[in-house]
Design a protein around this motif. Structure first.
Motif, PDB file in Angstrom:
ATOM      1  N   PHE A   1     -16.628   5.032 -35.162  1.00  0.00           N
ATOM      2  CA  PHE A   1     -17.638   4.590 -36.120  1.00  0.00           C
ATOM      3  C   PHE A   1     -17.455   5.256 -37.484  1.00  0.00           C
ATOM      4  O   PHE A   1     -16.772   6.279 -37.604  1.00  0.00           O
ATOM      5  CB  PHE A   1     -19.038   4.902 -35.582  1.00  0.00           C
TER       6      PHE A   1
ATOM      7  N   LEU B   1     -21.370  -3.765 -26.750  1.00  0.00           N
ATOM      8  CA  LEU B   1     -22.541  -2.908 -26.934  1.00  0.00           C
ATOM      9  C   LEU B   1     -23.778  -3.738 -27.230  1.00  0.00           C
ATOM     10  O   LEU B   1     -24.894  -3.254 -27.140  1.00  0.00           O
ATOM     11  CB  LEU B   1     -22.298  -1.927 -28.095  1.00  0.00           C
TER      12      LEU B   1
ATOM     13  N   VAL C   1     -20.741  10.831 -34.558  1.00  0.00           N
ATOM     14  CA  VAL C   1     -21.699  11.812 -34.053  1.00  0.00           C
ATOM     15  C   VAL C   1     -21.001  12.552 -32.921  1.00  0.00           C
ATOM     16  O   VAL C   1     -20.653  11.960 -31.907  1.00  0.00           O
ATOM     17  CB  VAL C   1     -22.988  11.145 -33.528  1.00  0.00           C
TER      18      VAL C   1
ATOM     19  N   MET D   1     -25.245   4.962 -29.007  1.00  0.00           N
ATOM     20  CA  MET D   1     -24.253   3.887 -29.047  1.00  0.00           C
ATOM     21  C   MET D   1     -22.834   4.443 -28.987  1.00  0.00           C
ATOM     22  O   MET D   1     -21.949   3.856 -28.367  1.00  0.00           O
ATOM     23  CB  MET D   1     -24.451   3.053 -30.303  1.00  0.00           C
ATOM     24  N   GLN D   2     -22.629   5.601 -29.604  1.00  0.00           N
ATOM     25  CA  GLN D   2     -21.279   6.162 -29.607  1.00  0.00           C
ATOM     26  C   GLN D   2     -20.877   6.623 -28.205  1.00  0.00           C
ATOM     27  O   GLN D   2     -19.727   6.476 -27.806  1.00  0.00           O
ATOM     28  CB  GLN D   2     -21.193   7.304 -30.626  1.00  0.00           C
ATOM     29  N   MET D   3     -21.833   7.150 -27.445  1.00  0.00           N
ATOM     30  CA  MET D   3     -21.529   7.552 -26.075  1.00  0.00           C
ATOM     31  C   MET D   3     -21.247   6.318 -25.218  1.00  0.00           C
ATOM     32  O   MET D   3     -20.341   6.308 -24.395  1.00  0.00           O
ATOM     33  CB  MET D   3     -22.701   8.346 -25.477  1.00  0.00           C
ATOM     34  N   GLN D   4     -22.041   5.265 -25.442  1.00  0.00           N
ATOM     35  CA  GLN D   4     -21.822   4.016 -24.690  1.00  0.00           C
ATOM     36  C   GLN D   4     -20.445   3.460 -25.008  1.00  0.00           C
ATOM     37  O   GLN D   4     -19.746   2.965 -24.137  1.00  0.00           O
ATOM     38  CB  GLN D   4     -22.893   2.991 -25.048  1.00  0.00           C
ATOM     39  N   SER D   5     -20.076   3.560 -26.276  1.00  0.00           N
ATOM     40  CA  SER D   5     -18.778   3.036 -26.674  1.00  0.00           C
ATOM     41  C   SER D   5     -17.639   3.838 -26.037  1.00  0.00           C
ATOM     42  O   SER D   5     -16.550   3.326 -25.825  1.00  0.00           O
ATOM     43  CB  SER D   5     -18.692   3.015 -28.196  1.00  0.00           C
ATOM     44  N   LEU D   6     -17.913   5.091 -25.715  1.00  0.00           N
ATOM     45  CA  LEU D   6     -16.896   5.907 -25.038  1.00  0.00           C
ATOM     46  C   LEU D   6     -16.892   5.649 -23.525  1.00  0.00           C
ATOM     47  O   LEU D   6     -16.126   6.249 -22.787  1.00  0.00           O
ATOM     48  CB  LEU D   6     -17.127   7.388 -25.308  1.00  0.00           C
TER      49      LEU D   6
ATOM     50  N   LEU E   1     -26.057   8.618 -31.687  1.00  0.00           N
ATOM     51  CA  LEU E   1     -25.291   9.210 -30.582  1.00  0.00           C
ATOM     52  C   LEU E   1     -25.223   8.259 -29.385  1.00  0.00           C
ATOM     53  O   LEU E   1     -24.192   8.109 -28.748  1.00  0.00           O
ATOM     54  CB  LEU E   1     -25.920  10.537 -30.146  1.00  0.00           C
TER      55      LEU E   1
ATOM     56  N   THR F   1     -12.973   0.908 -26.991  1.00  0.00           N
ATOM     57  CA  THR F   1     -13.845   1.910 -27.593  1.00  0.00           C
ATOM     58  C   THR F   1     -13.828   1.769 -29.115  1.00  0.00           C
ATOM     59  O   THR F   1     -12.959   1.106 -29.675  1.00  0.00           O
ATOM     60  CB  THR F   1     -13.475   3.347 -27.158  1.00  0.00           C
TER      61      THR F   1
ATOM     62  N   ARG G   1     -16.020  -2.521 -19.983  1.00  0.00           N
ATOM     63  CA  ARG G   1     -16.478  -1.819 -21.186  1.00  0.00           C
ATOM     64  C   ARG G   1     -15.603  -0.599 -21.464  1.00  0.00           C
ATOM     65  O   ARG G   1     -15.364  -0.233 -22.613  1.00  0.00           O
ATOM     66  CB  ARG G   1     -17.941  -1.419 -20.976  1.00  0.00           C
TER      67      ARG G   1
ATOM     68  N   ASN H   1     -17.126  -4.540 -28.464  1.00  0.00           N
ATOM     69  CA  ASN H   1     -17.225  -3.357 -27.604  1.00  0.00           C
ATOM     70  C   ASN H   1     -18.296  -3.547 -26.520  1.00  0.00           C
ATOM     71  O   ASN H   1     -18.650  -2.624 -25.796  1.00  0.00           O
ATOM     72  CB  ASN H   1     -17.539  -2.118 -28.438  1.00  0.00           C
TER      73      ASN H   1
END
Lengths: 226, 242
Positions: free
Chosen positions: B86, B53, B90, A126-131, A124, B83, B79, B51
């Motif tokens: 994945f 990250l 999640v 990383m996915q939130m960071q990506s958003l 979760l 986006t 950043r 991204n």
């Protein structure tokens, strides 16, 4: 219940003091315990393992021993008592009881919060960071995902202190009208042989604990339904 | 110069192991670039770099002129122009709509509800807007993940095996949406896939990664019909043993 009618104002005083002491202690424990739990659960830093071990120890610490420590700290011949620091609570005051209860509840809130955030899917973050979430927004999102567990942590903290007797007895002293709370009053009435009164106080304590937990379960239920 | 991304001498190392080593790679504005290669080739690592990250161990990733390196983190504003969707989305334990609105809320935009609804309709989930996200099927969840990325109108949309483990219906739907996004909004798309057929259907250029190295990058026709490197040919024909 009829047994305690006539003693209404004194009874209300005891109930209110119980709620005030444990309520403030819980508030403080929550304010420092949730960030601590999030920090321990989500970051890696030097001394983390030691901190986790300390929190776990604190969760299982006998309240009466904590009461003893606080007593020794605050008593006139104790470390803080002798220093006479203005903002340090004095022994046999509600503030001293709050201090003891914070020490009891804080590790409970921190420990259960830590477990709750660790149970959130690690992907979760990383996915939130990506958003586009900042570090704080990411942490907040994880806490929100873990909200059922975080609420449970707060409940555990409350349960640990509202029904606790050893520490408040030691540092509060069970002074009528000043530091007498439900649990210490129950002990006193039982010792005096006033079983009816003791039982009535016990019922009140039970119903406070029950209704708090009921409200919180309702909140959890809503969180589950989402 | 029309490159959105430019990578110079980028490496990513974990201890002694080099998982990615790209000397020079430009990703053009508005293109669909597919990255193919066997698992462990560094495809997902490359996407995380794109991204912002994960920083490169050495080298520089330039995005629209802004440098990103081991010593220089990408600012939040940069950043937020990129986006990723994945492989395994999640979703938050909230409604479908709240999930799609999440990225907008992070940006302090509270008036995006129309965009959210339109986007949900585009991915065919308008009726499910108020459902809890955790009740969705895999394909629906992935479409929500795509929608929550689309509402942000990113300059670059990165897709990490977005249709692996999905049924043909959802694969088709997602590919359609991605193609339209690129065509109509000019979104730059980087698609990581192990499925060469998907790369062929969607991409204009294809990059072949093997053991962290860029073996070949070419337009889609050359890549599949006349690859310069023998290993590319072997991979495309499914003859590569790994």
């Amino acid at each position: 219940m009829t047994l305690i009618i006539g003693d209404d104002s004194r009874l209300a005083e005891i109930v209110l003091l119980s709620l005030r002491v444990s309520g403030i202690a819980l508030l403080i424990s929550t304010i420092i315990g949730i960030p601590t739990g999030a920090l321990l659960g989500l970051t890696r830093f030097r001394g983390r393992r030691l901190s986790v071990a300390l929190v776990y120890t604190g969760m299982a610490f006998p309240p009466v021993v904590i009461g003893l420590f606080v007593y020794l700290l605050l008593s006139r011949s104790g470390v803080f008592g002798s220093l006479n620091i203005a903002w340090m609570p004095r022994l046999f005051t509600p503030e001293a009881m709050i201090l003891a209860q914070v020490i009891i509840a804080y590790p409970l809130v921190a420990g259960f919060t830590m477990a709750a955030v660790q149970a959130v899917d690690p992907a979760l973050r990383m996915q939130m960071q990506s958003l586009g979430a900042s570090r704080w927004q990411t942490t907040w999102a994880i806490l929100e995902e873990a909200r059922v567990g975080v609420i449970a942590a707060v409940v555990a903290g409350f349960g640990g202190i509202i029904s606790e007797v050893g520490a408040v007895m030691l540092v509060g002293g069970n002074i009528a009208g000043q530091t007498r709370v439900l649990t210490t009053a129950i002990v006193l009435e039982t010792n005096k042989g006033n079983f009816g009164m003791a039982l009535a106080l016990g019922v009140i304590l039970l119903s406070i604990a029950f209704s708090t937990n009921f409200i919180i379960l309702r909140l959890e239920g809503r969180a589950f339904d989402e | 110069m029309n490159a959105l991304y430019h990578l110079h001498d980028v490496t990513v190392r974990y201890g002694a192991r080099t998982v990615l080593s790209v000397d020079d790679l430009a990703i053009q504005r508005g293109e669909v670039l597919a990255i193919v290669g066997p698992s462990g080739a560094g495809k997902s690592t490359l996407l995380r770099l794109l991204n912002f990250l994960q920083p490169p161990t050495s080298g520089v990733v330039r995005f629209d002129g802004v440098a990103f390196s081991a010593s220089k983190a990408a600012p939040l504003a940069v950043r937020r122009r990129v986006t990723t969707v994945f492989q395994r989305p999640v979703l938050l334990k909230r409604s479908v709509e709240a999930n799609v609105a999440y990225g907008l809320r992070l940006r302090g935009q509270r008036d995006g509800i129309d965009t959210v609804r339109t986007t949900l309709a585009e991915v065919g989930l308008a009726e499910l807007a108020n459902q809890p996200a955790r009740t969705l099927s895999g394909g629906e969840a992935q479409r929500v993940a795509l929608a929550r990325a689309m509402v942000l109108r990113p300059d670059a949309l990165l897709l990490d095996e977005p249709t692996a483990n999905l049924d043909p219906y959802n694969v088709g739907l997602i590919e359609q949406i991605v193609a339209r996004l690129n065509r109509e909004q000019g979104t730059t798309i980087v698609l990581v896939t192990h499925n060469v057929h998907q790369a062929r259907r969607l991409a204009q250029r294809v990059l072949f990664l093997l053991d962290g190295r860029a073996i070949e990058i070419a337009d889609v026709r050359t890549f599949f019909e006349a690859p310069a490197d023998a290993r590319t040919g072997a991979f495309v024909r499914g003859e590569m043993v790994y």
